[in-house]
Design a protein around this motif. Structure first.
Motif, PDB file in Angstrom:
ATOM      1  N   TYR A 157       0.831  -1.198   0.000  1.00 22.41           N
ATOM      2  CA  TYR A 157       0.000   0.000   0.000  1.00 22.41           C
ATOM      3  C   TYR A 157       0.869   1.252   0.000  1.00 22.41           C
ATOM      4  CZ  TYR A 157      -3.790  -3.076   1.702  1.00 22.41           C
ATOM      5  OH  TYR A 157      -4.720  -4.080   1.857  1.00 22.41           O
ATOM      6  N   ILE A 158       0.348   2.290  -0.627  1.00 24.00           N
ATOM      7  CA  ILE A 158       0.894   3.641  -0.520  1.00 24.00           C
ATOM      8  C   ILE A 158      -0.182   4.493   0.147  1.00 24.00           C
ATOM      9  CG2 ILE A 158       1.705   5.686  -1.758  1.00 24.00           C
ATOM     10  CD1 ILE A 158       3.681   3.427  -1.828  1.00 24.00           C
ATOM     11  N   GLY A 159       0.232   5.377   1.049  1.00 29.22           N
ATOM     12  CA  GLY A 159      -0.772   6.145   1.771  1.00 29.22           C
ATOM     13  C   GLY A 159      -0.343   7.568   2.076  1.00 29.22           C
ATOM     14  N   VAL A 160      -1.322   8.331   2.490  1.00 32.45           N
ATOM     15  CA  VAL A 160      -1.109   9.692   2.983  1.00 32.45           C
ATOM     16  C   VAL A 160      -1.841   9.808   4.312  1.00 32.45           C
ATOM     17  CG1 VAL A 160      -0.823  10.736   0.716  1.00 32.45           C
ATOM     18  CG2 VAL A 160      -3.110  10.584   1.714  1.00 32.45           C
ATOM     19  N   GLY A 161      -1.351  10.681   5.172  1.00 34.36           N
ATOM     20  CA  GLY A 161      -2.015  10.834   6.463  1.00 34.36           C
ATOM     21  C   GLY A 161      -1.507  12.037   7.219  1.00 34.36           C
ATOM     22  N   ILE A 185       3.623  10.991   3.867  1.00 31.26           N
ATOM     23  CA  ILE A 185       3.318   9.832   3.043  1.00 31.26           C
ATOM     24  C   ILE A 185       3.845   8.573   3.723  1.00 31.26           C
ATOM     25  CG2 ILE A 185       3.301  11.162   0.904  1.00 31.26           C
ATOM     26  CD1 ILE A 185       6.145  10.194   0.372  1.00 31.26           C
ATOM     27  N   SER A 186       3.326   7.430   3.303  1.00 31.48           N
ATOM     28  CA  SER A 186       3.744   6.168   3.912  1.00 31.48           C
ATOM     29  C   SER A 186       3.677   5.042   2.899  1.00 31.48           C
ATOM     30  CB  SER A 186       2.865   5.839   5.126  1.00 31.48           C
ATOM     31  OG  SER A 186       1.504   5.765   4.742  1.00 31.48           O
ATOM     32  N   ALA A 187       4.427   3.987   3.183  1.00 31.05           N
ATOM     33  CA  ALA A 187       4.402   2.757   2.391  1.00 31.05           C
ATOM     34  C   ALA A 187       4.280   1.589   3.355  1.00 31.05           C
ATOM     35  CB  ALA A 187       5.666   2.627   1.541  1.00 31.05           C
ATOM     36  N   LYS A 188       3.378   0.669   3.038  1.00 31.07           N
ATOM     37  CA  LYS A 188       3.127  -0.472   3.923  1.00 31.07           C
ATOM     38  C   LYS A 188       3.167  -1.755   3.107  1.00 31.07           C
ATOM     39  CE  LYS A 188      -1.045  -0.784   5.546  1.00 31.07           C
ATOM     40  NZ  LYS A 188      -2.234  -0.515   6.394  1.00 31.07           N
ATOM     41  N   TYR A 189       3.985  -2.690   3.558  1.00 33.35           N
ATOM     42  CA  TYR A 189       4.123  -3.983   2.880  1.00 33.35           C
ATOM     43  C   TYR A 189       3.773  -5.093   3.856  1.00 33.35           C
ATOM     44  CZ  TYR A 189       6.221  -7.894   0.346  1.00 33.35           C
ATOM     45  OH  TYR A 189       6.421  -9.083  -0.309  1.00 33.35           O
ATOM     46  N   VAL A 223       6.899   2.164   6.601  1.00 34.89           N
ATOM     47  CA  VAL A 223       7.837   3.279   6.708  1.00 34.89           C
ATOM     48  C   VAL A 223       7.103   4.547   6.289  1.00 34.89           C
ATOM     49  CG1 VAL A 223       8.734   2.924   4.364  1.00 34.89           C
ATOM     50  CG2 VAL A 223      10.106   4.157   6.031  1.00 34.89           C
ATOM     51  N   GLU A 224       7.417   5.660   6.941  1.00 40.96           N
ATOM     52  CA  GLU A 224       6.739   6.916   6.673  1.00 40.96           C
ATOM     53  C   GLU A 224       7.761   8.039   6.501  1.00 40.96           C
ATOM     54  OE1 GLU A 224       2.693   6.030   9.315  1.00 40.96           O
ATOM     55  OE2 GLU A 224       4.110   7.583   9.945  1.00 40.96           O
ATOM     56  N   LEU A 225       7.324   9.093   5.846  1.00 40.40           N
ATOM     57  CA  LEU A 225       8.096  10.327   5.721  1.00 40.40           C
ATOM     58  C   LEU A 225       7.151  11.460   6.079  1.00 40.40           C
ATOM     59  CD1 LEU A 225      10.839  11.559   4.829  1.00 40.40           C
ATOM     60  CD2 LEU A 225       9.848  11.809   2.540  1.00 40.40           C
TER      61      LEU A 225
END
Length: 230
Positions: free
Chosen positions: A30-34, A60-64, A74-76
């Motif tokens: 997944y790619i996300g924003v929050g 932004i974030s990436a979830k595997y 992991v997030e930035l």
């Protein structure tokens, strides 16, 4: 408290072993924003009286998800941390400092459920200072100036004049809920950040040493949206 970091890392490795599945599993990416709001303080030693300082964060974030119930995230994020001092009302003083950070948390992601998931995120977080600003009213400024003129050798109001460090690190953990829909996943989470680094230099070999401890303490609320890449 720095001894907590190896323990957390061992916990993450243990979690991988507990939840790892040998059977076939459809991996999820997944790619996300929050973003959201938080309350922050700084744990000063010697103590500085404070009240929670409100700030915002987002990114932004990436979830595997590699195994059933288990994944990595992991997030930035951009975050406004800092502190607001708590003076007696009759003093007429006010002071607040804002520290803008780029945060990079690396978290083990644990979940239970399918369309409605209970989630746990935990891991280390790095922070890079982007800049800072402060607000001091005239009454406090005049008071400090008068005290320093009266006793030039005294270390008065050191939190107002020391330069913050450019790097921060600590541990972050959170719990929340995530709802899977046809248009993506929506998650709501509460987190706590326990800083292991210090805002100000704390080595006694440094000429400008004053605080032996000045670590961030943050309570966060975060709303996120994820869309599935694969």
């Amino acid at each position: 408290m720095k001894r907590l970091l190896p323990g957390i890392l061992l916990f993450m490795l243990f979690t991988v072993q507990v939840f790892a599945q040998k059977n076939d599993f459809e991996k999820e990416f997944y790619i996300g924003v929050g973003g959201g709001a938080f309350m922050s303080t700084v744990d000063f030693v010697p103590a500085v009286l404070q009240k929670p300082s409100l700030g915002i964060h987002g990114g932004i974030s990436a979830k595997y998800i590699s195994e059933k119930h288990l994944g990595l995230m992991v997030e930035l994020n951009y975050a406004q941390r800092g502190w607001t001092e708590n003076f007696p009302a009759e003093s007429g003083f006010s002071y607040s400092k804002t520290l803008n950070y780029l945060e990079v948390p690396f978290m083990t992601h644990i979940y239970f459920g399918n369309n409605v998931r209970f989630v746990i995120n935990v891991g280390p977080q790095l922070g890079f200072l982007l800049g800072s600003s402060n607000h001091m009213n005239e009454a406090l400024s005049a008071n400090i100036t008068a005290k320093r003129e009266e006793n030039p050798e005294a270390q008065i109001g050191m939190q107002y004049i020391l330069d913050p460090g450019s790097f921060d690190y600590g541990l972050i953990g959170g719990i929340g809920m995530e709802l899977k829909t046809g248009a993506g996943n929506v998650g709501l989470e509460g987190r706590y950040y326990f800083g292991l680094g210090d805002v100000f230099e704390n080595r006694k070999t440094k000429e400008n040493f004053f605080f032996s401890r000045s670590a961030h303490r943050i309570i966060e609320a975060k709303l996120s949206y994820f869309f599935k890449v694969k």
